[in-house]
Design a protein around this motif. Structure first.
Motif, PDB file in Angstrom:
ATOM      1  N   LEU A 173       0.826  -1.213   0.000  1.00 62.17           N
ATOM      2  CA  LEU A 173       0.000   0.000   0.000  1.00 62.17           C
ATOM      3  C   LEU A 173       0.858   1.260   0.000  1.00 62.17           C
ATOM      4  N   LEU A 174       1.988   1.211   0.683  1.00 64.04           N
ATOM      5  CA  LEU A 174       2.872   2.376   0.697  1.00 64.04           C
ATOM      6  C   LEU A 174       3.427   2.644  -0.701  1.00 64.04           C
ATOM      7  N   LYS A 175       3.793   1.601  -1.420  1.00 65.78           N
ATOM      8  CA  LYS A 175       4.247   1.756  -2.807  1.00 65.78           C
ATOM      9  C   LYS A 175       3.134   2.371  -3.654  1.00 65.78           C
ATOM     10  N   GLN A 176       1.902   1.923  -3.419  1.00 65.69           N
ATOM     11  CA  GLN A 176       0.776   2.458  -4.164  1.00 65.69           C
ATOM     12  C   GLN A 176       0.580   3.934  -3.858  1.00 65.69           C
ATOM     13  N   LEU A 177       0.666   4.306  -2.595  1.00 66.93           N
ATOM     14  CA  LEU A 177       0.512   5.704  -2.206  1.00 66.93           C
ATOM     15  C   LEU A 177       1.577   6.573  -2.856  1.00 66.93           C
ATOM     16  N   ARG A 178       2.812   6.132  -2.809  1.00 66.88           N
ATOM     17  CA  ARG A 178       3.909   6.912  -3.403  1.00 66.88           C
ATOM     18  C   ARG A 178       3.719   7.078  -4.905  1.00 66.88           C
ATOM     19  N   GLU A 179       3.248   6.019  -5.564  1.00 64.95           N
ATOM     20  CA  GLU A 179       3.029   6.097  -7.011  1.00 64.95           C
ATOM     21  C   GLU A 179       1.876   7.030  -7.337  1.00 64.95           C
ATOM     22  N   LEU A 180       0.797   6.925  -6.591  1.00 66.69           N
ATOM     23  CA  LEU A 180      -0.337   7.821  -6.816  1.00 66.69           C
ATOM     24  C   LEU A 180       0.073   9.278  -6.656  1.00 66.69           C
ATOM     25  N   ARG A 181       0.933   9.554  -5.717  1.00 69.34           N
ATOM     26  CA  ARG A 181       1.354  10.924  -5.444  1.00 69.34           C
ATOM     27  C   ARG A 181       2.112  11.566  -6.614  1.00 69.34           C
ATOM     28  N   THR A 182       2.613  10.757  -7.532  1.00 67.87           N
ATOM     29  CA  THR A 182       3.346  11.302  -8.678  1.00 67.87           C
ATOM     30  C   THR A 182       2.440  11.542  -9.877  1.00 67.87           C
ATOM     31  N   HIS A 183       1.132  11.336  -9.699  1.00 67.51           N
ATOM     32  CA  HIS A 183       0.165  11.542 -10.780  1.00 67.51           C
ATOM     33  C   HIS A 183      -0.921  12.522 -10.342  1.00 67.51           C
ATOM     34  N   THR A 184      -1.623  13.059 -11.326  1.00 67.79           N
ATOM     35  CA  THR A 184      -2.723  13.984 -11.031  1.00 67.79           C
ATOM     36  C   THR A 184      -4.093  13.361 -11.282  1.00 67.79           C
ATOM     37  N   ARG A 185      -4.089  12.208 -11.973  1.00 66.29           N
ATOM     38  CA  ARG A 185      -5.339  11.515 -12.260  1.00 66.29           C
ATOM     39  C   ARG A 185      -5.201  10.035 -11.951  1.00 66.29           C
ATOM     40  N   VAL A 186      -6.330   9.416 -11.572  1.00 69.58           N
ATOM     41  CA  VAL A 186      -6.381   7.972 -11.388  1.00 69.58           C
ATOM     42  C   VAL A 186      -7.614   7.473 -12.132  1.00 69.58           C
ATOM     43  N   ALA A 187      -7.462   6.368 -12.845  1.00 61.30           N
ATOM     44  CA  ALA A 187      -8.591   5.863 -13.624  1.00 61.30           C
ATOM     45  C   ALA A 187      -8.534   4.345 -13.722  1.00 61.30           C
ATOM     46  N   SER A 188      -9.674   3.778 -14.073  1.00 63.64           N
ATOM     47  CA  SER A 188      -9.768   2.334 -14.246  1.00 63.64           C
ATOM     48  C   SER A 188     -10.968   2.032 -15.116  1.00 63.64           C
ATOM     49  N   ASN A 189     -11.029   0.796 -15.619  1.00 56.80           N
ATOM     50  CA  ASN A 189     -12.198   0.383 -16.381  1.00 56.80           C
ATOM     51  C   ASN A 189     -13.289  -0.183 -15.479  1.00 56.80           C
ATOM     52  N   ARG A 190     -13.055  -0.194 -14.157  1.00 52.74           N
ATOM     53  CA  ARG A 190     -14.085  -0.534 -13.180  1.00 52.74           C
ATOM     54  C   ARG A 190     -13.868   0.319 -11.936  1.00 52.74           C
ATOM     55  N   LEU A 191     -14.952   0.697 -11.304  1.00 61.38           N
ATOM     56  CA  LEU A 191     -14.855   1.355 -10.012  1.00 61.38           C
ATOM     57  C   LEU A 191     -14.226   0.358  -9.038  1.00 61.38           C
ATOM     58  N   SER A 192     -13.186   0.796  -8.325  1.00 57.21           N
ATOM     59  CA  SER A 192     -12.405  -0.147  -7.536  1.00 57.21           C
ATOM     60  C   SER A 192     -11.713   0.554  -6.383  1.00 57.21           C
ATOM     61  N   SER A 193     -11.065  -0.242  -5.528  1.00 53.05           N
ATOM     62  CA  SER A 193     -10.314   0.312  -4.398  1.00 53.05           C
ATOM     63  C   SER A 193      -9.289   1.330  -4.876  1.00 53.05           C
ATOM     64  N   ALA A 194      -8.570   1.018  -5.947  1.00 49.18           N
ATOM     65  CA  ALA A 194      -7.510   1.903  -6.423  1.00 49.18           C
ATOM     66  C   ALA A 194      -8.048   3.279  -6.806  1.00 49.18           C
ATOM     67  N   VAL A 195      -9.210   3.311  -7.434  1.00 46.02           N
ATOM     68  CA  VAL A 195      -9.824   4.595  -7.799  1.00 46.02           C
ATOM     69  C   VAL A 195     -10.194   5.372  -6.537  1.00 46.02           C
ATOM     70  N   LEU A 196     -10.750   4.691  -5.548  1.00 47.11           N
ATOM     71  CA  LEU A 196     -11.099   5.351  -4.296  1.00 47.11           C
ATOM     72  C   LEU A 196      -9.861   5.891  -3.600  1.00 47.11           C
ATOM     73  N   TYR A 197      -8.789   5.102  -3.589  1.00 42.62           N
ATOM     74  CA  TYR A 197      -7.566   5.535  -2.916  1.00 42.62           C
ATOM     75  C   TYR A 197      -7.014   6.809  -3.565  1.00 42.62           C
ATOM     76  N   GLY A 198      -6.969   6.811  -4.887  1.00 38.41           N
ATOM     77  CA  GLY A 198      -6.458   7.994  -5.576  1.00 38.41           C
ATOM     78  C   GLY A 198      -7.322   9.215  -5.347  1.00 38.41           C
ATOM     79  N   ALA A 199      -8.629   9.029  -5.455  1.00 37.18           N
ATOM     80  CA  ALA A 199      -9.551  10.148  -5.259  1.00 37.18           C
ATOM     81  C   ALA A 199      -9.471  10.690  -3.841  1.00 37.18           C
ATOM     82  N   SER A 200      -9.202   9.818  -2.866  1.00 37.64           N
ATOM     83  CA  SER A 200      -9.171  10.238  -1.461  1.00 37.64           C
ATOM     84  C   SER A 200      -8.030  11.197  -1.164  1.00 37.64           C
ATOM     85  N   ILE A 201      -7.003  11.194  -2.001  1.00 32.29           N
ATOM     86  CA  ILE A 201      -5.871  12.092  -1.786  1.00 32.29           C
ATOM     87  C   ILE A 201      -5.813  13.188  -2.854  1.00 32.29           C
ATOM     88  N   GLY A 202      -6.940  13.406  -3.521  1.00 35.34           N
ATOM     89  CA  GLY A 202      -7.066  14.558  -4.402  1.00 35.34           C
ATOM     90  C   GLY A 202      -6.847  14.337  -5.874  1.00 35.34           C
TER      91      GLY A 202
END
Length: 271
Positions: A173-202
């Motif tokens: 999860l820490l690797k995921q957080l660090r990676e998300l922090r280097t992007h401005t958008r998060v997307a997927s072909n299904r609503l999922s945990s990863a989309v929620l995690y990215g959206a939760s940090i802006g």
């Protein structure tokens, strides 16, 4: 400790939050991903009387509607990870582009679909650089990696979540957080945990493209039809920020996070 409590290093995250170096046995079952039913994988064999620690009250209500009991609502492990790493509370000034998570399979089920169609959808909606994060199940297949690499996308994986107490990456999860922090958008072909995690940090979220099919998916979860029926406002390439915040705060359980002492008490880590 049920082996799913270790998925994605969740037990380690909670131990750190509780002030412990290593996770003792968790007395109960810990929800490990966004779930539209009772909080757990279909077919989970619950030991009688054991607690179930879930993200939200809606999960608790759904579980109780099918006869399950002994729920405690504590919010998602992701929220505790954010508390463990306050230095990652703000976006990297160099952040750019989109982190896209194709829907994935796992050890027991493969995902069925055309990754080429996902590439076409990404090219239709994204203008900046794209990183595609594949789950380990797909990442280990060179043909799938090649589809995205040939499209000019950076292709990564966050690692292995673990199974039956083996090969768990406690920093997943820490690797995921660090990676998300280097992007401005998060997307997927299904609503999922990863989309929620990215959206939760802006990050600005999007859900689009062929949702693919999970091999022998159990109908109790209702599939994509149920998700689109319940949350149609999330099924679009560019979800408005206010809509995303309200949804993620609710579904991640922001209002249910408890203090370290209560985690130690609930998990029986004071014994």
């Amino acid at each position: 400790m049920h082996h799913a409590n270790h998925f994605y290093g969740h037990a380690n995250v909670m131990a750190t939050y509780a002030g412990l170096r290593k996770p003792p046995r968790i007395w109960g079952y810990l929800q490990h991903g966004w779930n539209i039913l009772d909080g757990f994988a279909h077919g989970t064999n619950f030991a009688p009387g054991m607690p179930k620690y879930v993200w939200t009250d809606s999960v608790r209500r759904r579980g109780q509607s099918v006869g399950l009991r002994n729920y405690s609502v504590i919010g998602s492990v992701w929220l505790y990870l954010l508390k463990n790493h306050p230095k990652l509370a703000t976006q990297d000034k160099r952040a750019k582009g989109t982190l896209f998570y194709p829907f994935h399979g796992w050890e027991g089920q493969n995902v069925l679909g055309d990754h080429g169609r996902i590439v076409a959808s990404i090219n239709e909606h994204e203008t900046g650089p794209v990183t595609v994060c594949l789950y380990w199940n797909e990442y280990q297949q060179p043909a799938i990696r090649k589809v995205y690499a040939d499209a000019g996308f950076r292709v990564i994986t966050h690692g292995y979540r673990g199974l039956h107490w083996r090969k768990t990456d406690p920093d997943f999860l820490l690797k995921q957080l660090r990676e998300l922090r280097t992007h401005t958008r998060v997307a997927s072909n299904r609503l999922s945990s990863a989309v929620l995690y990215g959206a939760s940090i802006g990050l600005q979220p999007g859900v689009y493209g062929d949702p693919m099919v999970l091999e022998n998916e159990h109908p109790s979860f209702g599939g994509q039809a149920r998700i689109k029926r319940l949350w149609p406002e999330l099924d679009q390439p560019f979800v408005p920020a206010d809509v995303a915040k309200e949804f993620t705060d609710t579904e991640l359980g922001v209002d249910h996070v408890v203090c370290p002492a209560e985690i130690r008490e609930l998990f029986r880590w004071n014994d």
